[in-house]
Design a protein around this motif. Structure first.
Motif, PDB file in Angstrom:
ATOM      1  N   HIS A 233      33.002 -44.397  20.899  1.00  0.00           N
ATOM      2  CA  HIS A 233      33.789 -45.570  21.285  1.00  0.00           C
ATOM      3  C   HIS A 233      35.274 -45.367  20.985  1.00  0.00           C
ATOM      4  N   TYR A 234      35.802 -44.236  21.343  1.00  0.00           N
ATOM      5  CA  TYR A 234      37.249 -44.018  21.221  1.00  0.00           C
ATOM      6  C   TYR A 234      37.819 -43.862  22.626  1.00  0.00           C
ATOM      7  N   PHE A 235      39.112 -43.847  22.733  1.00  0.00           N
ATOM      8  CA  PHE A 235      39.779 -43.826  24.032  1.00  0.00           C
ATOM      9  C   PHE A 235      40.444 -42.464  24.277  1.00  0.00           C
ATOM     10  N   ARG A 236      40.612 -42.183  25.558  1.00  0.00           N
ATOM     11  CA  ARG A 236      41.336 -40.985  25.976  1.00  0.00           C
ATOM     12  C   ARG A 236      42.365 -41.390  27.040  1.00  0.00           C
ATOM     13  N   VAL A 237      43.537 -40.794  26.931  1.00  0.00           N
ATOM     14  CA  VAL A 237      44.579 -41.008  27.938  1.00  0.00           C
ATOM     15  C   VAL A 237      44.836 -39.658  28.612  1.00  0.00           C
ATOM     16  N   GLN A 238      44.401 -39.540  29.859  1.00  0.00           N
ATOM     17  CA  GLN A 238      44.549 -38.294  30.605  1.00  0.00           C
ATOM     18  C   GLN A 238      45.848 -38.296  31.407  1.00  0.00           C
ATOM     19  N   TYR A 239      46.285 -37.107  31.778  1.00  0.00           N
ATOM     20  CA  TYR A 239      47.506 -36.991  32.577  1.00  0.00           C
ATOM     21  C   TYR A 239      47.313 -37.630  33.955  1.00  0.00           C
ATOM     22  N   SER A 240      46.115 -37.490  34.477  1.00  0.00           N
ATOM     23  CA  SER A 240      45.748 -38.167  35.725  1.00  0.00           C
ATOM     24  C   SER A 240      44.228 -38.192  35.805  1.00  0.00           C
ATOM     25  N   LYS A 241      43.723 -38.763  36.871  1.00  0.00           N
ATOM     26  CA  LYS A 241      42.267 -38.794  37.023  1.00  0.00           C
ATOM     27  C   LYS A 241      41.709 -37.400  37.229  1.00  0.00           C
ATOM     28  N   ALA A 242      42.448 -36.560  37.944  1.00  0.00           N
ATOM     29  CA  ALA A 242      41.983 -35.191  38.201  1.00  0.00           C
ATOM     30  C   ALA A 242      42.283 -34.254  37.034  1.00  0.00           C
ATOM     31  N   ASN A 243      43.451 -34.415  36.443  1.00  0.00           N
ATOM     32  CA  ASN A 243      43.877 -33.540  35.350  1.00  0.00           C
ATOM     33  C   ASN A 243      43.450 -34.159  34.029  1.00  0.00           C
ATOM     34  N   GLN A 244      42.481 -33.523  33.352  1.00  0.00           N
ATOM     35  CA  GLN A 244      41.820 -34.128  32.200  1.00  0.00           C
ATOM     36  C   GLN A 244      42.425 -33.733  30.859  1.00  0.00           C
ATOM     37  N   ILE A 245      43.587 -33.086  30.853  1.00  0.00           N
ATOM     38  CA  ILE A 245      44.247 -32.863  29.564  1.00  0.00           C
ATOM     39  C   ILE A 245      44.653 -34.224  29.001  1.00  0.00           C
ATOM     40  N   ALA A 246      44.365 -34.471  27.686  1.00  0.00           N
ATOM     41  CA  ALA A 246      44.432 -35.853  27.205  1.00  0.00           C
ATOM     42  C   ALA A 246      44.850 -35.937  25.753  1.00  0.00           C
ATOM     43  N   VAL A 247      45.270 -37.147  25.385  1.00  0.00           N
ATOM     44  CA  VAL A 247      45.520 -37.551  24.001  1.00  0.00           C
ATOM     45  C   VAL A 247      44.378 -38.471  23.583  1.00  0.00           C
ATOM     46  N   ASN A 248      43.797 -38.190  22.409  1.00  0.00           N
ATOM     47  CA  ASN A 248      42.680 -38.991  21.902  1.00  0.00           C
ATOM     48  C   ASN A 248      43.208 -40.150  21.068  1.00  0.00           C
ATOM     49  N   LEU A 249      42.673 -41.344  21.305  1.00  0.00           N
ATOM     50  CA  LEU A 249      43.018 -42.548  20.546  1.00  0.00           C
ATOM     51  C   LEU A 249      41.810 -42.944  19.713  1.00  0.00           C
ATOM     52  N   LEU A 250      41.920 -42.774  18.381  1.00  0.00           N
ATOM     53  CA  LEU A 250      40.785 -42.956  17.478  1.00  0.00           C
ATOM     54  C   LEU A 250      40.919 -44.293  16.741  1.00  0.00           C
ATOM     55  N   PRO A 251      39.986 -45.252  16.981  1.00  0.00           N
ATOM     56  CA  PRO A 251      40.067 -46.559  16.298  1.00  0.00           C
ATOM     57  C   PRO A 251      39.473 -46.488  14.886  1.00  0.00           C
ATOM     58  N   PHE A 252      40.185 -47.075  13.922  1.00  0.00           N
ATOM     59  CA  PHE A 252      39.710 -47.157  12.539  1.00  0.00           C
ATOM     60  C   PHE A 252      39.746 -48.616  12.086  1.00  0.00           C
ATOM     61  N   ASP A 253      38.751 -48.952  11.214  1.00  0.00           N
ATOM     62  CA  ASP A 253      38.662 -50.296  10.642  1.00  0.00           C
ATOM     63  C   ASP A 253      39.364 -50.282   9.292  1.00  0.00           C
ATOM     64  N   LEU A 254      40.437 -51.082   9.174  1.00  0.00           N
ATOM     65  CA  LEU A 254      41.246 -51.075   7.951  1.00  0.00           C
ATOM     66  C   LEU A 254      40.869 -52.204   6.991  1.00  0.00           C
ATOM     67  N   SER A 255      39.784 -52.899   7.226  1.00  0.00           N
ATOM     68  CA  SER A 255      39.377 -53.975   6.321  1.00  0.00           C
ATOM     69  C   SER A 255      38.713 -53.374   5.086  1.00  0.00           C
ATOM     70  N   GLY A 256      39.210 -53.773   3.900  1.00  0.00           N
ATOM     71  CA  GLY A 256      38.655 -53.256   2.667  1.00  0.00           C
ATOM     72  C   GLY A 256      39.502 -52.136   2.093  1.00  0.00           C
ATOM     73  N   GLU A 257      38.962 -51.503   1.031  1.00  0.00           N
ATOM     74  CA  GLU A 257      39.676 -50.436   0.340  1.00  0.00           C
ATOM     75  C   GLU A 257      39.493 -49.081   0.995  1.00  0.00           C
TER      76      GLU A 257
END
Length: 602
Positions: free
Chosen positions: A529-553
């Protein structure tokens, strides 16, 4: 006194005029005889046998029709021996050139060329010399050299026949041909090959002889080096090699280039090549310093050893001679530019249509070349060197030569990784892309697009107020290099999962892939359940967006798995720090080195 000086002056002028008249008359007689012999021999060169026994091979007539038989008998031996020596010298030179050189026409275009007259020029000067016409494929419509329209010389009607000295070769694949018929280099029997460009006129044999002497004899630097080595051997009381051993040593392999008279003297001609295969990069540095060139830009002829061509992997492929010079650069072959010039023939590419067509053909050829060499980044620099001040370089204005514009400043062009193409990285197994096994880094076009995606994502997060930080290997690169690693193929950005709703792109990507206004493709990954931002639909080189839960210690990964999904203390994010990355301050955890150890990144 005045009368005395006047008489002396008159006597002096009379004597001076007599001297001038004598030498003028003598010069006039000499010139008349010379012109008579010249035009007489030229007339007979155009007329074959007129009198049996009084002409030599139909070329040189030594008989004057107005002379008496006695005068003919007196003058015949002298003129016969003179013209015999000229004939023998010409025949010996032609024989030497035929034995040494095969002429090859490789760089021409089927829609505008001067091959017919160029071949005739070579064949008329050196009869029966081997001439090869080599093309990437059989031209259509047929060239005039095949149809022979408008030809008046009888020897041209036999071109391209089985035993003719003029032959045509196509480099295209033909299953009906043998290997020898497909490869022209296997049919060259001479020691050297002379590559002539289209539209050339040969007007003498002396330049060809000079080129042969230059390529076969050792250079002055080699002789001086050999003398210096012999001197050192004598000083150390060591044996000096005998002359026979020195003569048997093979001369240094080199390429002889001769420019054409029409070349612009003020235009840059010398080009240095820097081929960086691990980084998929080819750099052209153009200038006017011709002492050590890797490639010559303007029109020129090339003399090279046949054995050297056979040692190259693909010496005759298009674009020629650019690919030939790249292979010569890799083989460390010396290039020599002679201070002489060939003469041009008909001026080509005079219309806008032919110029545009040639430019498009050249563009396609270079794209195919970079694809063949696996070149993804091409850098072009243009300099003129001030020879009076060698330490300084002068940038010159843009100029256009042969319909190819060279830029004023450094020009960088990427080939591959476009919006409509697939990524050059491909699928990655065990965190090792395919090019790692080839000893190469990430293609520069992919690195450039990866940086573009990263800047776009950071601008989006900062505009909508999403709390993010640089993570994993990209964070390590930022600390150690302040730049992206040459082996990077992705960038990880972690963010607070509570801020997903702040970004319209991520909010839409939760349900289905979304392409924003700039063409970047946002989607939810299939392996978590993380996100990817690709250069385009055809070109799949991407930056990964990793969600973290910051509630708690403890900061916990929110819905994704793998080695990137590791827990860590929230103290690393309170307070946040910044690091300079890709020329911009980027948010990152505090105490970065300890944080990377916690994540298991070394």
């Amino acid at each position: 006194m005045r009368m005395k000086y006047g008489k002396l002056f008159i006597v002096f002028m009379i004597c001076f005029n007599l001297v001038v008249f004598y030498y003028s008359w003598k010069y006039f007689l000499t010139s008349t005889n010379f012109l008579a012999e010249t035009f007489g021999s030229a007339r007979v060169q155009r007329e074959p046998y007129e009198h049996a026994g009084y002409s030599i091979n139909g070329e040189l007539d030594v008989i004057d029709a107005d002379q008496s038989p006695v005068q003919r008998d007196r003058s015949r031996p002298t003129k016969l021996s003179k013209f015999s020596r000229i004939r023998d010298r010409i025949q010996n030179t032609n024989k030497y050139i035929r034995k040494s050189i095969t002429v090859v026409f490789r760089d021409f275009y089927d829609f505008d060329n001067d091959l017919l007259q160029s071949i005739a020029s070579v064949n008329n000067l050196i009869p029966n010399v081997q001439i090869f016409i080599i093309a990437p494929e059989i031209p259509y419509p047929p060239l005039d050299i095949f149809t022979n329209h408008g030809q008046s010389a009888s020897n041209q009607s036999t071109w391209f026949e089985k035993d003719s000295n003029v032959k045509f070769f196509s480099l295209s694949y033909d299953v009906t041909k043998s290997l020898k018929e497909t490869l022209p280099l296997l049919q060259i029997t001479t020691k050297y090959v002379l590559f002539l460009p289209d539209s050339v006129r040969l007007n003498g044999r002396s330049l060809l002889s000079r080129m042969l002497r230059e390529i076969s004899n050792p250079s002055t630097n080699d002789l001086l080096l050999q003398q210096h080595q012999n001197l050192l051997l004598k000083q150390n009381n060591q044996a000096v090699p005998a002359k026979d051993q020195l003569l048997n040593q093979k001369p240094e392999r080199k390429i002889i280039a001769v420019p054409f008279a029409s070349n612009a003297r003020t235009a840059a001609n010398c080009c240095h090549l820097q081929l960086d295969l691990p980084n998929w990069t080819l750099e052209y540095v153009t200038g006017n310093e011709t002492d050590s060139c890797d490639m010559y830009k303007q029109k020129h002829a090339i003399l090279v050893e046949t054995a050297l061509l056979r040692d190259m992997p693909d010496a005759l492929s298009s674009p020629f001679p650019e690919l030939f010079y790249i292979q010569a650069k890799l083989a460390n072959i010396k290039k020599v530019l002679l201070n002489a010039a060939f003469q041009d023939g008909k001026k080509l590419f005079t219309s806008y249509h032919t110029k545009t067509k040639r430019r498009n053909v050249r563009k396609d050829q270079f794209k195919a070349l970079y694809r063949k060499l696996q070149i993804k980044k091409v850098v072009r620099k243009n300099y003129l060197y001030d020879k009076s001040k060698l330490a300084k370089r002068k940038l010159i204005k843009s100029f256009e030569h042969n319909n190819q514009t060279i830029s004023l400043l450094t020009e960088i062009t990427f080939y591959g990784c476009e919006k409509q193409t697939k990524s050059c990285i491909g699928q990655v197994y065990n965190s090792q892309p395919f090019y790692v096994y080839l000893g190469r880094h990430t293609p520069p076009c992919c690195l450039d697009k990866l940086k573009t995606i990263f800047r776009h994502v950071v601008d989006e997060f900062e505009n909508v107020g999403i709390r993010y930080w640089l993570d994993n290997h990209a964070l390590k690169n930022a600390i150690e290099l302040k730049a992206l690693s040459p082996n990077a193929y992705e960038i990880d950005i972690s963010f607070n999962s509570d801020d997903v709703a702040r970004s319209l792109a991520m909010k839409k990507a939760q349900t289905k892939p979304y392409t924003d206004g700039d063409g970047f493709h946002w989607l939810k990954a299939t392996d978590g359940h993380y996100f990817r931002v690709q250069y385009s639909k055809a070109n799949q080189i991407a930056v990964n967006l990793l969600p973290f839960d910051l509630s708690g210690e403890v900061v916990r990964p929110n819905g994704f798995y793998g080695w990137k999904a590791k827990k860590f203390s929230v103290e690393f994010l309170h307070p946040m720090s910044t690091v300079l990355f890709l020329g911009k301050p980027i948010m990152c955890p505090n105490n970065v080195m300890e944080y990377l150890e916690t994540k298991g990144i070394k």
